[in-house]
Design a protein around this motif. Sequence first.
Motif, PDB file in Angstrom:
ATOM      1  N   PRO A 184      -3.459  25.783   1.025  1.00  0.00           N
ATOM      2  CA  PRO A 184      -4.366  26.704   0.541  1.00  0.00           C
ATOM      3  C   PRO A 184      -5.457  25.889  -0.273  1.00  0.00           C
ATOM      4  O   PRO A 184      -5.449  24.998  -1.051  1.00  0.00           O
ATOM      5  N   ALA A 185      -6.939  26.350   0.312  1.00  0.00           N
ATOM      6  CA  ALA A 185      -8.151  25.819  -0.483  1.00  0.00           C
ATOM      7  C   ALA A 185      -8.176  25.915  -1.854  1.00  0.00           C
ATOM      8  O   ALA A 185      -8.577  24.744  -2.594  1.00  0.00           O
ATOM      9  N   PRO A 186      -7.687  26.957  -2.505  1.00  0.00           N
ATOM     10  CA  PRO A 186      -7.771  26.920  -3.878  1.00  0.00           C
ATOM     11  C   PRO A 186      -6.698  25.975  -4.574  1.00  0.00           C
ATOM     12  O   PRO A 186      -7.085  25.598  -5.964  1.00  0.00           O
ATOM     13  N   ALA A 187      -5.875  25.342  -3.826  1.00  0.00           N
ATOM     14  CA  ALA A 187      -4.903  24.375  -4.559  1.00  0.00           C
ATOM     15  C   ALA A 187      -5.665  22.904  -4.089  1.00  0.00           C
ATOM     16  O   ALA A 187      -4.882  21.822  -4.295  1.00  0.00           O
ATOM     17  N   PHE A 188      -6.795  22.901  -3.789  1.00  0.00           N
ATOM     18  CA  PHE A 188      -7.400  21.660  -3.717  1.00  0.00           C
ATOM     19  C   PHE A 188      -7.179  20.547  -4.700  1.00  0.00           C
ATOM     20  O   PHE A 188      -7.529  20.887  -5.982  1.00  0.00           O
ATOM     21  N   ASN A 189      -6.709  19.354  -4.463  1.00  0.00           N
ATOM     22  CA  ASN A 189      -6.704  18.287  -5.339  1.00  0.00           C
ATOM     23  C   ASN A 189      -7.207  17.155  -4.962  1.00  0.00           C
ATOM     24  O   ASN A 189      -6.771  16.635  -3.896  1.00  0.00           O
ATOM     25  N   PRO A 190      -8.106  16.608  -5.489  1.00  0.00           N
ATOM     26  CA  PRO A 190      -8.845  15.171  -5.072  1.00  0.00           C
ATOM     27  C   PRO A 190      -7.832  14.238  -4.888  1.00  0.00           C
ATOM     28  O   PRO A 190      -8.423  12.984  -4.134  1.00  0.00           O
ATOM     29  N   ALA A 191      -6.835  14.164  -5.508  1.00  0.00           N
ATOM     30  CA  ALA A 191      -5.814  12.875  -5.430  1.00  0.00           C
ATOM     31  C   ALA A 191      -5.056  12.940  -4.102  1.00  0.00           C
ATOM     32  O   ALA A 191      -4.327  12.070  -3.964  1.00  0.00           O
ATOM     33  N   THR A 192      -5.041  14.084  -3.455  1.00  0.00           N
ATOM     34  CA  THR A 192      -4.216  14.099  -2.029  1.00  0.00           C
ATOM     35  C   THR A 192      -4.597  13.157  -1.237  1.00  0.00           C
ATOM     36  O   THR A 192      -3.811  12.558  -0.663  1.00  0.00           O
ATOM     37  N   LEU A 193      -5.943  12.986  -0.874  1.00  0.00           N
ATOM     38  CA  LEU A 193      -6.355  11.836   0.105  1.00  0.00           C
ATOM     39  C   LEU A 193      -5.995  10.616   0.005  1.00  0.00           C
ATOM     40  O   LEU A 193      -5.430   9.880   0.644  1.00  0.00           O
ATOM     41  N   PRO A 194      -6.177  10.104  -1.572  1.00  0.00           N
ATOM     42  CA  PRO A 194      -5.591   8.598  -1.725  1.00  0.00           C
ATOM     43  C   PRO A 194      -4.056   8.527  -1.489  1.00  0.00           C
ATOM     44  O   PRO A 194      -3.794   7.694  -1.139  1.00  0.00           O
ATOM     45  N   LEU A 195      -3.190   9.695  -2.122  1.00  0.00           N
ATOM     46  CA  LEU A 195      -1.925   9.611  -1.901  1.00  0.00           C
ATOM     47  C   LEU A 195      -1.559   9.441  -0.474  1.00  0.00           C
ATOM     48  O   LEU A 195      -0.815   8.684  -0.062  1.00  0.00           O
ATOM     49  N   VAL A 196      -2.232  10.043   0.527  1.00  0.00           N
ATOM     50  CA  VAL A 196      -1.916  10.282   1.764  1.00  0.00           C
ATOM     51  C   VAL A 196      -1.971   9.083   2.399  1.00  0.00           C
ATOM     52  O   VAL A 196      -1.475   8.490   3.187  1.00  0.00           O
ATOM     53  N   THR A 197      -3.294   8.361   1.954  1.00  0.00           N
ATOM     54  CA  THR A 197      -3.923   7.187   2.578  1.00  0.00           C
ATOM     55  C   THR A 197      -2.806   5.962   2.062  1.00  0.00           C
ATOM     56  O   THR A 197      -2.446   5.202   2.970  1.00  0.00           O
ATOM     57  N   ALA A 198      -2.270   5.948   0.927  1.00  0.00           N
ATOM     58  CA  ALA A 198      -1.382   4.929   0.361  1.00  0.00           C
ATOM     59  C   ALA A 198      -0.199   5.165   1.170  1.00  0.00           C
ATOM     60  O   ALA A 198       0.579   4.025   1.453  1.00  0.00           O
ATOM     61  N   VAL A 199       0.347   6.340   1.366  1.00  0.00           N
ATOM     62  CA  VAL A 199       1.834   6.382   1.845  1.00  0.00           C
ATOM     63  C   VAL A 199       1.601   5.976   3.503  1.00  0.00           C
ATOM     64  O   VAL A 199       2.466   5.498   3.962  1.00  0.00           O
ATOM     65  N   ALA A 200       0.429   6.328   4.243  1.00  0.00           N
ATOM     66  CA  ALA A 200       0.257   5.760   5.725  1.00  0.00           C
ATOM     67  C   ALA A 200       0.273   4.295   5.472  1.00  0.00           C
ATOM     68  O   ALA A 200       0.910   3.578   6.432  1.00  0.00           O
ATOM     69  N   LYS A 201      -0.470   3.584   4.390  1.00  0.00           N
ATOM     70  CA  LYS A 201      -0.344   2.279   4.516  1.00  0.00           C
ATOM     71  C   LYS A 201       1.052   1.518   4.397  1.00  0.00           C
ATOM     72  O   LYS A 201       1.389   0.504   4.597  1.00  0.00           O
ATOM     73  N   VAL A 202       1.856   2.220   3.254  1.00  0.00           N
ATOM     74  CA  VAL A 202       3.120   1.867   3.116  1.00  0.00           C
ATOM     75  C   VAL A 202       3.820   2.061   4.546  1.00  0.00           C
ATOM     76  O   VAL A 202       4.686   1.154   4.808  1.00  0.00           O
ATOM     77  N   ALA A 203       3.813   3.041   5.126  1.00  0.00           N
ATOM     78  CA  ALA A 203       4.346   3.348   6.447  1.00  0.00           C
ATOM     79  C   ALA A 203       4.104   2.231   7.539  1.00  0.00           C
ATOM     80  O   ALA A 203       4.916   1.445   8.098  1.00  0.00           O
ATOM     81  N   GLU A 204       2.878   1.639   7.445  1.00  0.00           N
ATOM     82  CA  GLU A 204       2.315   0.628   8.143  1.00  0.00           C
ATOM     83  C   GLU A 204       3.045  -0.538   8.286  1.00  0.00           C
ATOM     84  O   GLU A 204       3.561  -1.373   8.905  1.00  0.00           O
ATOM     85  N   GLY A 205       3.077  -0.879   6.594  1.00  0.00           N
ATOM     86  CA  GLY A 205       4.004  -2.001   6.090  1.00  0.00           C
ATOM     87  C   GLY A 205       5.370  -1.816   6.803  1.00  0.00           C
ATOM     88  O   GLY A 205       5.945  -3.302   6.783  1.00  0.00           O
ATOM     89  N   GLU A 206       5.819  -0.785   6.730  1.00  0.00           N
ATOM     90  CA  GLU A 206       7.389  -0.858   7.319  1.00  0.00           C
ATOM     91  C   GLU A 206       7.494  -1.433   8.643  1.00  0.00           C
ATOM     92  O   GLU A 206       8.224  -1.958   9.011  1.00  0.00           O
ATOM     93  N   LEU A 207       6.561  -0.703   9.383  1.00  0.00           N
ATOM     94  CA  LEU A 207       6.387  -0.986  10.914  1.00  0.00           C
ATOM     95  C   LEU A 207       6.198  -2.609  11.072  1.00  0.00           C
ATOM     96  O   LEU A 207       6.738  -3.190  11.802  1.00  0.00           O
TER      97      LEU A 207
END
Length: 415
Positions: A184-207
């Motif tokens: 939901p838009a009211p739950a916007f957190n600016p830290a969400t995108l850096p977290l999603v980005t970091a998790v994606a990079k870790v996943a690529e590292g596993e591959l």
Amino acid sequence: MNRGTIDSRLLPAVREACLGDGEPPAPPRPVIGDSWRRVRLHGLDPEHGSAAPPPLPVEEVEHRRHTSQLGGLLPQLREGLGAFVDVERHLLAVTDGEGRVLWREGSPGTLRSADRLEFAVGAAWTEERVGTNGIGTSLVERRPVQVHSAEHFVRTHHAWTCAAAPLHDPRDGRLLGVVNVSGPAPAFNPATLPLVTAVAKVAEGELRARHWESVERLRSVAAPMLSRLGGRALAIDREGWIAAVTGAAPVGRVALPKSVRAGLVWLPSLGLCSLEPLPDGWLVRVAETAQPDAQPNRVVLDLRHARDWTVTVSGAAGQWSQELSPRHAELLYILALHPSGRTAAELAADLFGDPSRTVTVRAEMSRMRRTLGGVLGHRPYRFADGIEVRLLSPADPDDLLPGSTAPAVVGVRRG
């Protein structure tokens, strides 16, 4: 990638002005403004969107899940995001490279809200279908994107905020899909995108780690075999990464055609070769005598299809075709427009609007010349003499290399 300095309360007015050709109270973020322009060209209704195509059949979804590398990463993605994402309010989705939702997780209430937007398993969540959104815009931009509230093109999506990051195959850079967190838009957190980005990079590292484990297994099988062969030979995996080599200096990777089969094949980096199948790879034997008539004489650069760009090299020995990364597609496009060639400084200006960024240009051209040996020349960079170059561009210039910000490309799109 952040929301910049725009007050979220201004976003509806910014959107209304931009979509109505008015004067916005503040400019949209560049990534959002670019996306809105693309979506308008698709003719999407900004109020209700358009009738979406039906989701993929269950059998097709299961097939794509089974053949995707991303299924094995789901536990890691859940673990990386689970401590931060509110499972009662947020939705985790993973798509393939076409934007088709393959996995979706969330609370029953969140899933019902997503269903009302047709954000279902098997649905196509691309810009062309649903307008500006985290998944579709990340697919075009090839980078992490957050879309908040009225930054979505379609009004019915304004109650949501989403953060998405692309997942690439570390073996060849191919786009595998996108991981996305919506809520939901009211739950916007600016830290969400850096977290999603970091998790994606870790996943690529596993591959990447899994890939090198498979290369080591191939090496253990192929090394004894190569030691008994004469001449130049290599054992490579199915993506061209070298596991073992004899009679030649080792290199990192051999660029393979899109369709590989046993028998004689011309490879730009090696010349005429014979390919024999190995478990999860190929034995490549390099022809020992020069084959003058095996040299390439024609290149077809096909940029007609969004996010599916290819270069095909052909000659008397046959033809070879490979998919292109966005950067290499840009470079080859610029060289096709300038038969006499471009210096590193000129290419830097063409790509970045900054002629001083020659180090980046030289590194990219060096990688591309290793792949396209005999096709590209340098000093200046150009297609080699005697090569016939055919450029296939989209019928509409606005569809040329979507997501590219290179001045040389943007100038063509704007006419």
